[in-house]
Design a protein around this motif. Structure first.
Motif, PDB file in Angstrom:
ATOM      1  N   THR B  76       5.536   2.959   7.536  1.00  0.00           N
ATOM      2  CA  THR B  76       4.698   3.670   6.550  1.00  0.00           C
ATOM      3  C   THR B  76       5.562   4.214   5.410  1.00  0.00           C
ATOM      4  N   ILE B  77       4.980   4.181   4.240  1.00  0.00           N
ATOM      5  CA  ILE B  77       5.704   4.492   3.007  1.00  0.00           C
ATOM      6  C   ILE B  77       6.034   5.981   2.893  1.00  0.00           C
ATOM      7  N   GLN B  78       5.141   6.822   3.406  1.00  0.00           N
ATOM      8  CA  GLN B  78       5.303   8.287   3.374  1.00  0.00           C
ATOM      9  C   GLN B  78       5.657   8.793   1.967  1.00  0.00           C
ATOM     10  N   SER B  79       6.732   9.606   1.850  1.00  0.00           N
ATOM     11  CA  SER B  79       7.020  10.244   0.559  1.00  0.00           C
ATOM     12  C   SER B  79       7.463   9.265  -0.523  1.00  0.00           C
ATOM     13  N   MET B  80       7.828   8.054  -0.141  1.00  0.00           N
ATOM     14  CA  MET B  80       8.184   7.077  -1.175  1.00  0.00           C
ATOM     15  C   MET B  80       6.972   6.701  -2.016  1.00  0.00           C
ATOM     16  N   SER B  81       5.765   7.081  -1.556  1.00  0.00           N
ATOM     17  CA  SER B  81       4.584   6.835  -2.398  1.00  0.00           C
ATOM     18  C   SER B  81       4.558   7.773  -3.602  1.00  0.00           C
ATOM     19  N   LYS B  82       5.239   8.933  -3.476  1.00  0.00           N
ATOM     20  CA  LYS B  82       5.096   9.979  -4.500  1.00  0.00           C
ATOM     21  C   LYS B  82       5.460   9.514  -5.919  1.00  0.00           C
ATOM     22  N   PRO B  83       6.633   8.883  -6.121  1.00  0.00           N
ATOM     23  CA  PRO B  83       6.944   8.486  -7.503  1.00  0.00           C
ATOM     24  C   PRO B  83       5.912   7.520  -8.075  1.00  0.00           C
ATOM     25  N   PHE B  84       5.432   6.589  -7.253  1.00  0.00           N
ATOM     26  CA  PHE B  84       4.499   5.582  -7.767  1.00  0.00           C
ATOM     27  C   PHE B  84       3.148   6.210  -8.131  1.00  0.00           C
ATOM     28  N   VAL B  85       2.718   7.172  -7.296  1.00  0.00           N
ATOM     29  CA  VAL B  85       1.431   7.818  -7.583  1.00  0.00           C
ATOM     30  C   VAL B  85       1.562   8.731  -8.804  1.00  0.00           C
ATOM     31  N   PHE B  86       2.731   9.368  -8.959  1.00  0.00           N
ATOM     32  CA  PHE B  86       2.964  10.166 -10.172  1.00  0.00           C
ATOM     33  C   PHE B  86       2.894   9.275 -11.414  1.00  0.00           C
ATOM     34  N   ALA B  87       3.583   8.126 -11.356  1.00  0.00           N
ATOM     35  CA  ALA B  87       3.590   7.198 -12.489  1.00  0.00           C
ATOM     36  C   ALA B  87       2.168   6.727 -12.785  1.00  0.00           C
ATOM     37  N   LEU B  88       1.414   6.411 -11.720  1.00  0.00           N
ATOM     38  CA  LEU B  88       0.021   5.979 -11.893  1.00  0.00           C
ATOM     39  C   LEU B  88      -0.795   7.065 -12.581  1.00  0.00           C
ATOM     40  N   ALA B  89      -0.602   8.316 -12.123  1.00  0.00           N
ATOM     41  CA  ALA B  89      -1.362   9.421 -12.708  1.00  0.00           C
ATOM     42  C   ALA B  89      -1.042   9.562 -14.198  1.00  0.00           C
ATOM     43  N   LEU B  90       0.247   9.430 -14.562  1.00  0.00           N
ATOM     44  CA  LEU B  90       0.624   9.544 -15.981  1.00  0.00           C
ATOM     45  C   LEU B  90      -0.158   8.539 -16.821  1.00  0.00           C
ATOM     46  N   ASP B  91      -0.232   7.290 -16.348  1.00  0.00           N
ATOM     47  CA  ASP B  91      -0.902   6.251 -17.128  1.00  0.00           C
ATOM     48  C   ASP B  91      -2.420   6.363 -17.052  1.00  0.00           C
ATOM     49  N   LEU B  92      -2.911   6.753 -15.865  1.00  0.00           N
ATOM     50  CA  LEU B  92      -4.354   6.761 -15.645  1.00  0.00           C
ATOM     51  C   LEU B  92      -5.016   7.941 -16.350  1.00  0.00           C
ATOM     52  N   LEU B  93      -4.332   9.093 -16.327  1.00  0.00           N
ATOM     53  CA  LEU B  93      -4.971  10.326 -16.805  1.00  0.00           C
ATOM     54  C   LEU B  93      -4.360  10.832 -18.102  1.00  0.00           C
ATOM     55  N   GLY B  94      -3.252  10.247 -18.520  1.00  0.00           N
ATOM     56  CA  GLY B  94      -2.570  10.738 -19.719  1.00  0.00           C
ATOM     57  C   GLY B  94      -1.474  11.710 -19.330  1.00  0.00           C
ATOM     58  N   ALA B  95      -0.322  11.586 -20.027  1.00  0.00           N
ATOM     59  CA  ALA B  95       0.824  12.417 -19.684  1.00  0.00           C
ATOM     60  C   ALA B  95       0.506  13.895 -19.866  1.00  0.00           C
ATOM     61  N   GLY B  96      -0.244  14.238 -20.893  1.00  0.00           N
ATOM     62  CA  GLY B  96      -0.532  15.645 -21.191  1.00  0.00           C
ATOM     63  C   GLY B  96      -1.195  16.340 -20.013  1.00  0.00           C
ATOM     64  N   LYS B  97      -2.207  15.701 -19.454  1.00  0.00           N
ATOM     65  CA  LYS B  97      -2.964  16.305 -18.352  1.00  0.00           C
ATOM     66  C   LYS B  97      -2.069  16.509 -17.125  1.00  0.00           C
ATOM     67  N   VAL B  98      -1.299  15.476 -16.790  1.00  0.00           N
ATOM     68  CA  VAL B  98      -0.463  15.540 -15.588  1.00  0.00           C
ATOM     69  C   VAL B  98       0.670  16.549 -15.778  1.00  0.00           C
ATOM     70  N   GLU B  99       1.309  16.489 -16.959  1.00  0.00           N
ATOM     71  CA  GLU B  99       2.477  17.343 -17.185  1.00  0.00           C
ATOM     72  C   GLU B  99       2.098  18.819 -17.306  1.00  0.00           C
ATOM     73  N   SER B 100       0.844  19.098 -17.662  1.00  0.00           N
ATOM     74  CA  SER B 100       0.449  20.504 -17.745  1.00  0.00           C
ATOM     75  C   SER B 100       0.083  21.062 -16.367  1.00  0.00           C
ATOM     76  N   ALA B 101      -0.189  20.185 -15.403  1.00  0.00           N
ATOM     77  CA  ALA B 101      -0.584  20.660 -14.073  1.00  0.00           C
ATOM     78  C   ALA B 101       0.583  20.731 -13.091  1.00  0.00           C
ATOM     79  N   ILE B 102       1.612  19.901 -13.339  1.00  0.00           N
ATOM     80  CA  ILE B 102       2.719  19.782 -12.385  1.00  0.00           C
ATOM     81  C   ILE B 102       4.030  19.903 -13.154  1.00  0.00           C
TER      82      ILE B 102
END
Lengths: 617, 617
Positions: B76-102
């Motif tokens: 199982t991928i476990q925490s190695m999923s984190k960078p990929f999901v972060f990258a996905l969130a940046l593209d999917l939701l826009g950097a502004g939204k993600v960077e203001s929350a985290i």
């Protein structure tokens, strides 16, 4: 032709600016409007700085320094001394000693935090505690000489002799009680062994060293250039110390702002409360900025803006890199497609034609990186095994240590399979050579020739020898065997022989000199000669049975030099006598001209094939 | 020739290993002996993993994947999923939204810390709090589709469809109370807006995605390759999302060990408690390792050793880079030194000779980086202003965005000075072209030709036109003007004319075909033709007054094609008739042969000059 006086366009040309300089100009103009922040006042002397000062300098790794604004105004280095003193300590005292006394984790604290890590050591060398510990380690080892060692090291980074601002030094010394507290805390935890006052005196002096934005740019460029000052060429410290220093700058250089800095700017940097910021982008550039007004983190407001602009305008984030290793191979062929310039005799030609796949030439271009060498190693295995592989590195622009190490491993792999490796295109005196030889020096299957043509010629000789051919330089040939004279009747040959003289040349003799009148043809009878252009480019190597100086039939002066490679003999035909022969034997003369055209056509095919190899991949 | 059966050496050759594969083999053998650490047990299902498993995979950016050991065993991928999901969130939701929350600052805490930063936001997306927040943002936007979006993104990174380990998922879900606590803390701080249970369900599923060491290597290589999966070629996410993800991996990927990791290893990395480690070295490689036993930080013991070995053996620390921009210029000359292959008439030759400095050719090699372009921009200014600058990028292996932007700025600078820029060596359909044109597309002074020779020919035409020369393709010439016939008497020319036929060819007509018998010579009377090799390489462009097919005097078959560039007329001389003419006029025939030899000698000089330009810098 146009007159030589400068037209308006020509004047504009000489005044035109490289785009990077224009970029810095724009930064200066735009960010001068930014007047927020305040000059550091915790050291009284620092508060006297004129807040209007603004200078930016960018040093490239080929040693050019761009400067705009107040780039020559001196100010104190302050915390920007920390990375350089840490690097100095690593080299001076050994990494083990330094790394066991000072951590490398970010603390998330401001620069003047007195907190130590769980081992009671400073968190890292970028906070005051770690920097004082660094200075302490040097003081322990060098005593009274410690400051001078530090000053000299900083000066070598800057490429000029740096002095101390005595007023700032006394001001720091008088108000430095927090740093004294840190010093004694380090002593009680045995990080500093003795004489806290002495260590702090060196530390205060080190922070008061005077630099300019230009100095900082050159110092940063030295960090970006693996420790080689790009202006002076001096290797100031080892690449190990430099890369580890850049590491702590990356993780801790901007204190509690480090994560944000990597995220947004992505260029290792360090600021000082004197108003300076240095940024070092490995393999690219060093930036120095000076503007005294600081933000709440203690970083120069305008300096941060310059770093942001540089990173975003040019997308210079250090983690945003790309490369395509497949482009590293610019040509990959065997000697059937591109033989050497040595003119071979029939027996040699036959052997080489039968075994042309046994010498493979791979021409590489760009950076010899891990990726590039790995790609080549796989490409090599995809074809039949050659006896000899020639790697031409003429167009290789740099070699990484990873690339060099993998080269050595690939060569060792080839050695185990009895494949000989030939390197061409690298001068023995060069830095590239040293990098390559660091790991390949012990390998027995590696040869090198600077010129690719010489390498191919050597490889051809090996193939000729291996398959029973002999290159007998003592053999002598008769006029009748000369290709230039083929098709002539016996009578014509006898008449020609009657106007020949046999000449003898010792090894190394210059037989023909560029620019001399072309007044004779030569038919090589024994030995070998080579034809070179005045700039040293070798055009051909000739052995017995071949003509040289034959361009006298077309050109009034010599356009190349001819030297004897070894003791040689030749039939010399004075052009004056040959003209008489031509008139008597028009058919023979036409034959010679036709043979000459044929020889030139053959050479043209080889030259064009070479041009195509070089331009078509 | 040798028999074709495989000799022992040839068998060894086919079994030989690229050195990188050998390196991974050595790591596998050496570190298999390492049995310290313990399998994660805080999720019962994870504790069942066989501690003996050890697989390593390394993916190169040209799409080759090396694998050793248990590289195809799923875990199982476990925490190695984190960078990929972060990258996905940046593209999917826009950097502004993600960077203001985290946030993006390292916390110095372990992965499961519940502490938030001073704004009550997660410190960074690599700790559980930040990763759950990321998943929450995607859940807010995509609802029930959130997990499938994540699974598909992870699959595109891996280049194959990834599934979930349902047993691990339920085990995580049953024991994930600490993560539930984090989830509700995020909700109370308004980082997650709704449905904590739904978000956590997605998060537990995301951590239970099954991967292999090979998958992880490809996923890491996609990060190292600016978001392009090197095996499938797909641009999975934007370069912005990728470089920012690598940034947080660098500052926080190894939690409270991040500073040490940058310092010692210097390769952005992420580990998972399932036993996986991924490491992504930008522009170089992706590494995936699987071995279930973990150290006290929760990192795979053997995996860490593999990363250490890779970094130290090949000196791959990301901050230890070097380059020399000066090597980027491989040739810099004007058209006097290397004209096009178009054969020019005397008036054109004179104009070009008088203005040869007005077309400058700069051939570049390797990476078109900021440093390289900056160096070229300064080098350009150091000489008189040309009318036209040709940049040949044939040997450019990659273009950085910084380099492309600076290219655009340099071209704009040249435009302001009325200098025309010509790009050669870049195909319009290529990635390189897109990078270059991103910023240069609006410039009006830029032309492009794929072939350097065509670019030079076009530039020569501009100079000829500009200085009053005309290229009159309607002009007709007589036999007496043919250089190949120069020196012939009137009587000889009249006799030759009597055996000529005037032929007319429409534009595009194929006049001569490679391989055909060479049974005639042609003297071009009007129009233009070009000579090309069968592989499409253009050897020459000829205009009225020049001969073609003249190699028939030496060779029995045609070795190149000749096409009419426009409607053209030519004097055709059948070879059979010319042979009769030769016998009648031996002196004229000798003259023709001599002229032919002279033409070939001239072409040889040009070809050799080109070879020297290409090999001597």
């Amino acid at each position: 032709m146009k007159p030589l006086s400068l037209s308006p366009a020509a004047t504009a040309w000489t005044r035109s600016k490289p785009p990077l300089l224009r970029f810095l100009d724009n930064c200066l103009n735009e960010f001068s409007a930014e007047t927020s922040g305040s000059v550091a006042d915790y050291i009284p002397e620092l508060s006297k700085a004129d807040p209007a000062y603004f200078g930016i300098s960018l040093a490239t790794l080929d040693g050019h320094v761009y400067e705009v604004g107040d780039s020559r105004v001196p100010f104190t280095i302050q915390s920007m001394s920390k990375p350089f003193v840490f690097a100095l300590a690593l080299d001076l005292l050994g990494a083990g000693k330094v790394e066991s006394a000072i951590g490398v984790e970010p603390s998330g604290d401001p620069f003047n935090s007195i907190r130590l890590n769980s081992e009671n050591h400073p968190f890292n060398p970028m906070v005051n505690a770690g920097a004082i510990a660094c200075t302490g380690l040097i003081y322990d080892s060098k005593g009274a000489d410690a400051f001078e060692q530090i000053r000299l090291a900083l000066s070598r980074f800057a490429g000029r002799d740096l002095a101390v601002d005595e007023a700032v030094y006394s001001s720091e010394s008088q108000t430095g009680d927090r740093n004294r507290a840190i010093g004694y805390l380090l002593k009680t935890n045995a990080v500093i062994s003795d004489n806290v006052a002495g260590v702090l005196d060196v530390y205060f002096r080190q922070c008061a060293v005077l630099v300019t934005a230009r100095d900082i740019a050159v110092m940063a460029a030295t960090l970006a250039n693996r420790g080689v000052n790009p202006v002076t060429g001096e290797q100031v410290l080892t690449p190990y110390a430099i890369s580890r220093t850049l590491s702590v700058m990356t993780s801790s250089g901007m204190y509690d702002y480090a994560g944000e800095w990597i995220y947004r700017i992505g260029i290792p940097a360090k600021s000082g409360v004197g108003g300076g910021i240095l940024a070092a982008l490995p393999a690219r550039l060093g930036l120095g900025s000076y503007s005294p007004k600081l933000d709440k983190h203690g970083n120069s407001v305008r300096g941060i803006k310059v770093c942001e602009a540089l990173s975003s305008h040019y997308d210079l984030h250090m983690l945003n890199r790309s490369d395509d290793a497949r482009n590293a191979v610019i040509a990959d062929y065997d000697i059937g497609k591109s033989p050497s310039r040595r003119v071979r005799r029939p027996q040699e030609r036959e052997i080489l034609a039968a075994h042309e796949q046994e010498v493979r030439v791979i021409e590489l271009v760009g950076t010899l990186s891990l990726s590039a060498v790995d790609y080549v190693s796989r490409r090599l295995a995809g074809r039949p095994r050659p006896q000899i592989v020639i790697f031409d590195l003429h167009r290789v622009t740099s070699t990484t240590r990873a690339g060099a190490r993998l080269v050595a491993e690939a060569f060792a792999e080839l050695a185990a399979l009895n494949v000989t490796v030939v390197i061409s295109g690298v001068r023995r005196a060069s830095k590239e050579w040293d990098t390559l030889r660091e790991w390949t020096a012990e390998l027995k299957n590696v040869r090198d020739f600077y010129l690719l043509d010489t390498a191919i010629e050597w490889a051809e000789d090996q193939i000729v020898y291996r398959y029973g051919g002999s290159i007998d330089f003592h053999e002598t040939t008769e006029l009748a065997e000369q290709p230039l004279l083929s098709g002539m009747s016996e009578e014509e040959l006898t008449d020609l022989a009657s106007i020949c003289t046999i000449r003898t040349f010792p090894s190394g003799a210059k037989i023909i000199t560029t620019g001399d009148p072309a007044d004779a043809l030569f038919f090589l009878r024994s030995g070998a000669v080579h034809v070179t252009l005045p700039d040293g480019v070798r055009l051909a190597t000739l052995t017995a049975g071949m003509a040289f100086g034959e361009m006298a039939l077309l050109e009034p002066t010599r356009s190349a030099d001819v030297f004897a490679d070894m003791a040689a003999t030749a039939f010399e035909v004075p052009l004056r006598d040959f003209e008489r022969f031509r008139k008597q034997h028009p058919r023979a003369s036409e034959r010679v001209m036709r043979n000459l055209a044929q020889l030139l056509a053959d050479r043209l095919i080889v030259a064009n094939a070479k041009v195509d190899i070089l331009t078509s991949m």
